[in-house]
Design a protein around this motif. Structure first.
Motif, short mmCIF file in Angstrom:
data_model
loop_
_atom_site.label_atom_id
_atom_site.label_comp_id
_atom_site.label_asym_id
_atom_site.label_seq_id
_atom_site.Cartn_x
_atom_site.Cartn_y
_atom_site.Cartn_z
N ALA A 37 3.27 -6.62 1.44
CA ALA A 37 2.81 -5.88 2.62
C ALA A 37 2.65 -6.78 3.84
N PHE A 38 3.09 -8.04 3.73
CA PHE A 38 2.91 -9.02 4.80
C PHE A 38 3.34 -8.49 6.17
N SER A 39 4.59 -7.97 6.24
CA SER A 39 5.11 -7.54 7.55
C SER A 39 4.35 -6.31 8.05
N GLY A 40 3.98 -5.43 7.12
CA GLY A 40 3.24 -4.22 7.50
C GLY A 40 1.87 -4.56 8.05
N ILE A 41 1.17 -5.51 7.41
CA ILE A 41 -0.16 -5.91 7.89
C ILE A 41 -0.02 -6.57 9.27
N ALA A 42 1.01 -7.41 9.41
CA ALA A 42 1.24 -8.11 10.68
C ALA A 42 1.41 -7.09 11.81
N PRO A 156 2.98 -8.49 -7.49
CA PRO A 156 3.80 -8.02 -6.36
C PRO A 156 4.37 -6.62 -6.59
N ILE A 157 4.62 -6.28 -7.85
CA ILE A 157 5.17 -4.94 -8.16
C ILE A 157 4.12 -3.87 -7.84
N TYR A 163 1.69 -0.31 -1.37
CA TYR A 163 1.99 -0.41 0.05
C TYR A 163 2.92 0.72 0.51
N VAL A 164 3.96 0.96 -0.30
CA VAL A 164 4.94 2.00 0.06
C VAL A 164 4.30 3.39 0.02
N HIS A 165 3.44 3.63 -0.99
CA HIS A 165 2.93 4.99 -1.19
C HIS A 165 1.61 5.27 -0.50
N ALA A 166 0.83 4.22 -0.22
CA ALA A 166 -0.53 4.49 0.31
C ALA A 166 -0.95 3.56 1.45
N GLY A 167 -0.04 2.71 1.93
CA GLY A 167 -0.39 1.83 3.06
C GLY A 167 -1.09 0.55 2.60
N TRP A 168 -1.17 -0.43 3.51
CA TRP A 168 -1.65 -1.77 3.09
C TRP A 168 -3.13 -1.78 2.71
N HIS A 169 -3.94 -0.88 3.32
CA HIS A 169 -5.38 -0.89 2.98
C HIS A 169 -5.58 -0.63 1.48
N SER A 170 -4.68 0.19 0.92
CA SER A 170 -4.86 0.59 -0.48
C SER A 170 -4.79 -0.61 -1.43
#
Length: 411
Positions: A37-42, A156-157, A163-170
């Motif tokens: 989720a690195f890029s998403g959090i950034a 990581p899996i 990350y894909v299904h519920a966003g980085w906060h999850s």
């Protein structure tokens, strides 16, 4: 060893290994789960790549720093309180990460996570040695290594899926839930394994004497280097995975798991064999076998990368074989470290974890970024890491030929 050990844990031995391995898995899990989720959090927190890297560095530095104290605290106050407070702090810090509104807050809560997760890894090693005599302790340590090896592959899996299904906060809410479950399990199941007669007084001069005694002991430092540095021969590839697997080998992110599956299989096979050999051959011979495997495959890996273009058909195999060699020898070296000063097992485990995590931090921050652009440089760095551990062991072996000579006495 605790004289009442057999009364403290009546369930099967593997059940204790599972509980302790879950404690040890907190560390790798909190490192690797959020990487996808690195890029998403950034993007969400408007952070630069350098600032994102700090969320990893803050964690590793916190982990290395506090590793120095978890074990010493557990030598004084008992194993149980240190574990329970550590998990509680980790749970709060994970919730803090999930609620972070800025990159500064995320870095702060990641540092708090790092300060607390070491309690599990450090104290669980001391618990094993409190509970079991050497050959049995080696079997349990091997079981823990097997379970522990699964974490970096699964994390990581799980993180990617969340990350894909519920966003980085999850991802951080998931770690919070893991913290709550672990705290409840340890509160109910983990016995206090440090005998009251074995407790060390908790005062600063006494602690400083202990750190000085261990930190200035060449035998201790050489053993810590022999176990902590070779791990980076493999960890380097994990850190460089996006460049190594994506750029050099041309794998899609969905195919990365093959690398983890192979590496983890190597660790599990090595740890399994280590447990089988416990008490059957001298610890010293087992460590030699591990280094022979790692050295031979590192040299072959370097030659292959110099002579052939890197290709997925062969490039992942050497890392798996290297992992096998590492897992074959590391449970034995860890026990030798814990038995150098039996009255300060917690502190010895602390310092060993500190040496290892300081090396990991250096590799993550300095070595990996320097060499990840070329497979030949990666192979060279991997060989050099292994070489540092090998030289430490050879020198130790020459200076103190009795170390690890017999299975029963790790003198």
């Amino acid at each position: 060893m605790n004289p009442q050990a057999h009364e403290l844990w009546r369930a099967p031995r593997w059940a204790l290994a599972v509980l302790l391995a879950l404690l040890g898995m907190l560390g790798p899990f909190s490192i690797d789960t959020y990487l996808p989720a690195f890029s998403g959090i950034a993007q969400a927190l408007v952070a630069t790549p350098v600032e994102m890297q700090q969320t990893l560095s803050a964690y590793l530095l916190g982990f290395a720093f506090m590793s120095l104290f978890h074990g010493a605290l557990s030598d004084s106050f008992g194993r149980r309180p240190v574990v329970l407070w550590g998990i509680a702090m980790f749970t709060v810090a994970s919730a803090g990460c999930a609620l972070a509104q800025s990159i500064g807050q995320l870095v702060l809560f990641r540092a708090l996570q790092g300060l607390s997760t070491g309690a599990g890894i450090v104290v669980s090693r001391a618990v094993i040695r409190d509970m079991f005599p050497p050959a049995q302790a080696q079997k349990v340590m091997s079981q823990v290594t097997i379970y522990f090896g699964v974490a970096p592959a699964v994390a990581p899996i799980v993180g990617g899926w969340l990350y894909v299904h519920a966003g980085w906060h999850s991802i951080f809410w998931f770690l919070t839930a893991v913290g709550v479950a672990l705290w409840a399990a340890n509160y109910r199941l983990l016995p206090e394994t440090l005998h009251t007669d074995h407790r060390q007084p908790f005062n600063v001069p006494h602690l400083m004497r202990g750190y000085w005694e261990l930190g200035s002991s060449p035998r201790f430092l050489l053993l810590a280097l022999a176990s902590g540095v070779p791990f980076n021969g493999m960890f380097l590839y994990v850190l460089a995975a996006p460049a190594f697997l994506g750029t050099h080998l041309g794998l899609a992110p969905t195919q990365f798991f093959w690398f983890f599956v192979l590496t983890i299989s190597g660790i599990m096979a090595g740890a399994w064999l280590s447990g089988r050999l416990a008490g059957r051959i001298a610890p010293k011979r087992q460590i030699r076998h591990g280094f022979v495997v790692m050295f031979s495959i590192s040299v072959l890996n370097l030659l292959a990368n110099l002579l052939l273009p890197a290709h997925v058909s062969w490039a992942l195999l050497p890392i798996a074989i290297f992992s096998f060699g590492w897992a074959l020898m590391v449970p034995v070296v860890t026990l030798l470290v814990l038995d150098l000063h039996p009255e300060r097992r917690g502190m010895a485990s602390s310092l060993q974890a500190f040496v290892g995590s300081a090396a990991n931090g250096l590799v993550a921050g300095v070595v990996a970024p320097l060499v990840m652009h070329s497979t030949a440089q990666l192979a060279t760095a991997s060989l050099l890491m292994m070489g540092i551990g090998l030289l430490a062991w050879l020198y130790l072996h020459r200076r103190w030929p009795d170390i690890g000579r017999t299975a029963g006495h790790h003198g």
